[in-house]
Design a protein around this motif. Structure first.
Motif, PDB file in Angstrom:
ATOM      1  N   PRO A  47      -3.486   2.221  -3.450  1.00 61.70           N
ATOM      2  CA  PRO A  47      -3.623   3.675  -3.667  1.00 61.70           C
ATOM      3  C   PRO A  47      -2.744   4.473  -2.704  1.00 61.70           C
ATOM      4  O   PRO A  47      -2.679   4.152  -1.512  1.00 61.70           O
ATOM      5  N   VAL A  48      -2.066   5.507  -3.233  1.00 54.71           N
ATOM      6  CA  VAL A  48      -1.230   6.358  -2.374  1.00 54.71           C
ATOM      7  C   VAL A  48      -2.059   7.530  -1.843  1.00 54.71           C
ATOM      8  O   VAL A  48      -3.133   7.822  -2.357  1.00 54.71           O
ATOM      9  N   ALA A  49      -1.536   8.184  -0.799  1.00 53.47           N
ATOM     10  CA  ALA A  49      -2.189   9.368  -0.235  1.00 53.47           C
ATOM     11  C   ALA A  49      -1.139  10.437  -0.005  1.00 53.47           C
ATOM     12  O   ALA A  49       0.027  10.125   0.290  1.00 53.47           O
ATOM     13  N   LEU A  50      -1.526  11.697  -0.151  1.00 52.93           N
ATOM     14  CA  LEU A  50      -0.608  12.800   0.132  1.00 52.93           C
ATOM     15  C   LEU A  50      -0.529  13.010   1.632  1.00 52.93           C
ATOM     16  O   LEU A  50      -1.554  13.225   2.295  1.00 52.93           O
ATOM     17  N   SER A  51       0.677  12.928   2.193  1.00 48.22           N
ATOM     18  CA  SER A  51       0.840  13.246   3.610  1.00 48.22           C
ATOM     19  C   SER A  51       2.276  13.664   3.872  1.00 48.22           C
ATOM     20  O   SER A  51       3.169  13.387   3.060  1.00 48.22           O
ATOM     21  N   ILE A  52       2.496  14.368   4.978  1.00 47.24           N
ATOM     22  CA  ILE A  52       3.850  14.818   5.324  1.00 47.24           C
ATOM     23  C   ILE A  52       4.507  13.742   6.182  1.00 47.24           C
ATOM     24  O   ILE A  52       4.061  13.477   7.296  1.00 47.24           O
ATOM     25  N   PRO A  53       5.542  13.088   5.673  1.00 46.51           N
ATOM     26  CA  PRO A  53       6.200  12.026   6.444  1.00 46.51           C
ATOM     27  C   PRO A  53       6.874  12.592   7.708  1.00 46.51           C
ATOM     28  O   PRO A  53       7.168  13.790   7.764  1.00 46.51           O
TER      29      PRO A  53
ATOM     30  N   PRO B 200       4.256  17.771   1.733  1.00 50.54           N
ATOM     31  CA  PRO B 200       3.454  16.588   1.399  1.00 50.54           C
ATOM     32  C   PRO B 200       4.144  15.732   0.339  1.00 50.54           C
ATOM     33  O   PRO B 200       4.721  16.257  -0.606  1.00 50.54           O
ATOM     34  N   ARG B 201       4.094  14.425   0.544  1.00 49.22           N
ATOM     35  CA  ARG B 201       4.635  13.460  -0.421  1.00 49.22           C
ATOM     36  C   ARG B 201       3.549  12.429  -0.705  1.00 49.22           C
ATOM     37  O   ARG B 201       2.669  12.203   0.129  1.00 49.22           O
ATOM     38  N   PHE B 202       3.667  11.754  -1.838  1.00 49.44           N
ATOM     39  CA  PHE B 202       2.812  10.603  -2.073  1.00 49.44           C
ATOM     40  C   PHE B 202       3.368   9.434  -1.257  1.00 49.44           C
ATOM     41  O   PHE B 202       4.480   8.970  -1.497  1.00 49.44           O
ATOM     42  N   VAL B 203       2.585   8.989  -0.280  1.00 47.97           N
ATOM     43  CA  VAL B 203       3.023   7.925   0.626  1.00 47.97           C
ATOM     44  C   VAL B 203       2.065   6.752   0.486  1.00 47.97           C
ATOM     45  O   VAL B 203       0.853   6.933   0.353  1.00 47.97           O
ATOM     46  N   CYS B 204       2.616   5.537   0.509  1.00 55.25           N
ATOM     47  CA  CYS B 204       1.772   4.343   0.440  1.00 55.25           C
ATOM     48  C   CYS B 204       1.396   3.900   1.854  1.00 55.25           C
ATOM     49  O   CYS B 204       2.282   3.541   2.644  1.00 55.25           O
ATOM     50  N   PRO B 205       0.092   3.902   2.178  1.00 53.43           N
ATOM     51  CA  PRO B 205      -0.313   3.488   3.531  1.00 53.43           C
ATOM     52  C   PRO B 205      -0.154   1.990   3.754  1.00 53.43           C
ATOM     53  O   PRO B 205      -0.142   1.532   4.901  1.00 53.43           O
ATOM     54  N   GLN B 206       0.006   1.228   2.666  1.00 55.59           N
ATOM     55  CA  GLN B 206       0.156  -0.231   2.814  1.00 55.59           C
ATOM     56  C   GLN B 206       1.615  -0.632   3.055  1.00 55.59           C
ATOM     57  O   GLN B 206       1.932  -1.274   4.053  1.00 55.59           O
TER      58      GLN B 206
ATOM     59  N   MET C   7       0.243  10.869  -9.714  1.00 52.06           N
ATOM     60  CA  MET C   7       0.487   9.561  -9.094  1.00 52.06           C
ATOM     61  C   MET C   7      -0.709   9.132  -8.256  1.00 52.06           C
ATOM     62  O   MET C   7      -1.105   9.843  -7.333  1.00 52.06           O
ATOM     63  N   LYS C   8      -1.300   7.970  -8.615  1.00 52.03           N
ATOM     64  CA  LYS C   8      -2.477   7.486  -7.884  1.00 52.03           C
ATOM     65  C   LYS C   8      -2.181   6.214  -7.082  1.00 52.03           C
ATOM     66  O   LYS C   8      -2.798   5.971  -6.047  1.00 52.03           O
ATOM     67  N   PHE C   9      -1.269   5.378  -7.609  1.00 53.68           N
ATOM     68  CA  PHE C   9      -1.031   4.068  -7.000  1.00 53.68           C
ATOM     69  C   PHE C   9       0.457   3.870  -6.685  1.00 53.68           C
ATOM     70  O   PHE C   9       1.317   4.396  -7.401  1.00 53.68           O
ATOM     71  N   CYS C  10       0.717   3.076  -5.675  1.00 53.24           N
ATOM     72  CA  CYS C  10       2.094   2.778  -5.283  1.00 53.24           C
ATOM     73  C   CYS C  10       2.751   1.905  -6.349  1.00 53.24           C
ATOM     74  O   CYS C  10       2.199   0.860  -6.713  1.00 53.24           O
ATOM     75  N   SER C  11       3.933   2.310  -6.826  1.00 54.73           N
ATOM     76  CA  SER C  11       4.619   1.539  -7.862  1.00 54.73           C
ATOM     77  C   SER C  11       5.307   0.301  -7.292  1.00 54.73           C
ATOM     78  O   SER C  11       5.788  -0.544  -8.035  1.00 54.73           O
ATOM     79  N   VAL C  12       5.332   0.176  -5.962  1.00 54.53           N
ATOM     80  CA  VAL C  12       5.931  -0.996  -5.314  1.00 54.53           C
ATOM     81  C   VAL C  12       4.884  -2.076  -5.033  1.00 54.53           C
ATOM     82  O   VAL C  12       5.119  -3.262  -5.251  1.00 54.53           O
TER      83      VAL C  12
END
Lengths: 188, 188
Positions: free
Chosen positions: B10-16, B22-28, B1-6
């Motif tokens: 670009p998504v980034a791996l981080s722990i919410p 770690p999850r793929f999280v959208c910074p936008q 997964m590279k991009f936010c489907s919403v």
């Protein structure tokens, strides 16, 4: 889903070749984005002393169903087994020390794209502690269960199956495995 | 997964917050893109006549394991139950008319993020027909099973469990429910 997670191009619903249902397909890179049901896995932590059977429940500190009671359970993660998930969720939500036994119930909840599974477990001590997703953790005999405040029909149904089987076990029978389908109208 | 489907950012791996992995999280837009195991569900279509027990298998026309034999099974879809999925896959891959019985096996395959489940089924007639994902469909007695050409360890293990139980049923016992974990080194 609006955009392709591989290339960021807008996706479109279409039926791929050799398929029979609409999928989100990327017209740029060709990726088909399948969407499938998820598993929610948990345990039935049982405390049996002097002829009394009690089950551990958690009062939810999160939505959905904030303030309602549930068996410890949650979404199964990648790289774990169903038993791993049941142990992890029981530890995270209830801080409970358990030994896991066999899979006890499998409940389909097709309208929310979920399958719920619960393992029987022996609660080893009463040193449980509410995790961040729980307001409170406690054990309940059958007559003490707050039936009107159970968070999900899959939990209520599993508790009903459990106490029915528990009586049979008292008469020398074995615990069964219970499959059940929940639909939108199911209250418990 | 590279991009936010919403939102396509670009998504980034981080722990919410309140999470521990770690999850793929959208910074936008803030969407957390969870990834969870999938269910593969199928059946064990059984033909019993004159003391002989045969099981239907399909020779795969698709990758992975093209040309190898499998029980009819496939990814469970949204909006269906596990039993619906077993019936659908048996019909799609083998054109087989079956009656479904209880869930017989549940096999974790954590390294590929899958849980496989098989229902016992009665094959009602021999008018099966290979679907687009099968090269050939046939029934096999235990001694005829092509053990060296079985597509997946979950299928081989389920067939072993089935024939073991089938002998016990001949002696008056009941079919069991079998849970098993497969790891990378499991051959069958």
């Amino acid at each position: 889903m609006k955009f392709c997670s591989v290339c960021a191009h807008p996706v479109a619903l279409s039926i791929p070749p050799d398929d029979n249902r609409p999928r989100f397909v990327c017209p740029q890179c060709g990726t088909i984005h399948y969407q499938n049901p998820k598993m929610v896995v948990g345990s039935i932590p049982v405390w049996e002393r002097e002829g009394e059977t009690r089950v551990l429940l958690c009062k939810r500190a999160i939505e959905p169903r904030h303030g309602f009671w549930t068996l410890p359970a949650g979404f199964m993660e990648n790289d774990e087994t169903t038993a791993d998930a049941a142990l992890r969720e029981t530890h995270e939500e209830a801080g409970a020390n358990i030994i896991l036994h066999g899979l006890f119930s499998l409940l389909n909840v097709p309208h929310v794209h979920q399958v719920h599974m619960f393992y029987r477990a022996t609660l080893l001590d009463l040193n449980y502690l509410a995790g961040p997703e729980s307001l409170e953790v406690s054990t309940f005999s059958e007559s003490q269960i707050p039936w009107d405040e159970i968070a999900f029909p899959t939990v209520a149904r599993t508790l009903r199956f459990f106490f029915e089987d528990n009586k049979k076990v008292g008469r020398g029978e074995k615990y069964g495995f219970h499959a059940y389908d929940i639909d939108k109208s199911t209250k418990e």
